[in-house]
Design a protein around this motif. Structure first.
Motif, mmCIF file in Angstrom:
data_model
loop_
_atom_site.group_PDB
_atom_site.id
_atom_site.type_symbol
_atom_site.label_atom_id
_atom_site.label_comp_id
_atom_site.label_asym_id
_atom_site.label_seq_id
_atom_site.Cartn_x
_atom_site.Cartn_y
_atom_site.Cartn_z
ATOM 1 N N LEU A 1 -5.504 -46.940 131.193
ATOM 2 C CA LEU A 1 -4.123 -47.279 131.550
ATOM 3 C C LEU A 1 -4.006 -47.464 133.065
ATOM 4 C CD1 LEU A 1 -2.109 -44.712 129.382
ATOM 5 C CD2 LEU A 1 -2.766 -47.062 128.808
ATOM 6 N N ALA B 1 2.047 -47.480 135.873
ATOM 7 C CA ALA B 1 3.246 -48.054 135.273
ATOM 8 C C ALA B 1 4.227 -48.337 136.406
ATOM 9 C CB ALA B 1 3.835 -47.090 134.249
ATOM 10 N N SER C 1 7.164 -42.894 132.454
ATOM 11 C CA SER C 1 5.747 -42.747 132.085
ATOM 12 C C SER C 1 4.998 -41.877 133.088
ATOM 13 C CB SER C 1 5.080 -44.129 132.040
ATOM 14 O OG SER C 1 3.667 -43.970 131.949
ATOM 15 N N PHE D 1 4.428 -41.031 127.296
ATOM 16 C CA PHE D 1 3.851 -42.357 127.480
ATOM 17 C C PHE D 1 4.808 -43.375 126.854
ATOM 18 C CE2 PHE D 1 -0.128 -39.883 127.917
ATOM 19 C CZ PHE D 1 -0.636 -40.473 129.071
ATOM 20 N N GLU E 1 2.210 -48.357 126.053
ATOM 21 C CA GLU E 1 0.960 -47.639 126.288
ATOM 22 C C GLU E 1 0.418 -47.063 124.979
ATOM 23 O OE1 GLU E 1 1.971 -46.282 130.915
ATOM 24 O OE2 GLU E 1 2.731 -45.097 129.237
#
Ligand SMILES: [Zn+2]
Length: 319
Positions: free
Chosen positions: A160, A163, A183, A192, A196
């Motif tokens: 990931l 964000a 997030s 999350f 995601e």
């Protein structure tokens, strides 16, 4: 294996980033029990207790288990403090030169890290000007880790990216790279995002809107995992509409994802719209309508309880 290193600051500052070596784009499915070891290495000071790291790891496990609906759990081990010797690692070194001596210190103390899925080196001594670096499945942390930092770094090892968030989106978004309010890959620690979770394989593919009509979106804490978000595919990207996490009253938040921005190491980043209707109001409340001119509008139905009911109207170009 991912070959990217990231430097993490709590305020989103990227102080340095390192080389991308091996292409590894694509899916980022992470399910099952993850064996995680936290190796405490001291180059002089021992500024916090092993027990506080153990507690933070346990809290991180609770967060991940809840967020993934039990699809992921962490089996955590925390070593006692290990003396790293006189020479602490250079924060400016390449990833390999940071991690190789830490691996050697762990092995010298009898801790084999290779059986673990994720390895956190929690190091006291160096003054780096950042909090952590992730490289593949290894993480280097240089402050006392709380559960939020563990989850954030774990998220990077899952593939990931940060964000982001944006107050202004015109032809493109002016983005705060780590600005997402909710997030843990941004500045939040609520849950999350549905985007995601879909990418990680924790929830099924969420509905893509193909026609004008009414749609229900459930809160992320319910097991209605098939309808936690509504996705509208537009020329500039995917709009992910979901219930603001952690609250029982309906309220919609919007993230924009451009799938073409997937990198070799991370899935495409999302951008939370901080002002989808007006400045200072990231949440669209019942009775309000979010509009993207020429493309679609979404009205949040007047109701005091979730699930949220959304009335979506698509323009001819999106149908
Ligand atoms: Zn980060």
């Amino acid at each position: 294996m991912r070959r990217a290193a990231r430097v993490v600051g709590m305020l989103g500052a990227i102080i340095a980033s390192m080389a991308f070596v091996v292409p590894d784009a694509g899916t980022s499915i992470v399910v099952g029990n993850q064996r995680v070891i936290a190796v405490l290495i001291s180059f002089g000071p021992r500024p916090f207790a092993r027990a506080s790291v153990t507690a933070a790891m346990a809290e991180a496990n609770t967060f991940v288990t809840r967020s993934s609906f039990g699809r992921v759990s962490l089996q955590t081990t925390t070593t006692p403090w290990i003396d790293g010797g006189a020479v602490s690692p250079s924060c400016a070194a390449s990833s390999e030169r940071i991690f190789a001596p830490l691996r050697a210190v762990a092995a010298g103390a009898g801790y084999q890290t290779s059986p673990y899925d994720r390895v956190f080196y929690i190091v006291a001594g160096p003054d780096c000007g950042f909090h952590g670096i992730e490289f593949g499945n290894e993480v280097f942390i240089v402050r006392e880790p709380d559960a939020r930092l563990i989850i954030h770094e774990l998220g990077h090892t899952f593939g990931l990216p940060h964000a982001g968030a944006s107050a202004v989106c015109g032809t493109w978004c002016v983005t705060q790279e780590q600005g997402d309010l909710y997030s843990p890959m941004g500045i939040g620690f609520t849950d999350f995002s549905a985007y995601e979770k879909e990418q990680l394989g924790w929830i099924p593919r969420q509905p893509r809107v193909a026609r004008t009509g009414n749609y229900l979106v459930y809160p992320s804490n319910l097991r209605s995992i098939g309808r936690q978000a509504l996705v509208i595919e537009a020329p500039e990207g995917e709009y992910w509409l979901e219930q603001r996490p952690g609250r029982a009253a309906p309220g919609m938040i919007v993230r924009l994802v451009n799938p073409e921005t997937t990198s070799r190491s991370f899935i495409a980043p999302s951008t939370l719209l901080l002002a989808p209707i007006k400045t200072g109001h990231p949440v669209i409340t019942p009775g309000q309508t979010f509009r993207v001119p020429g493309e679609f509008s979404v009205k949040v139905a007047r109701a005091t309880k979730t699930p949220m009911r959304l009335n979506v109207s698509l323009s001819a170009t999106l149908r």
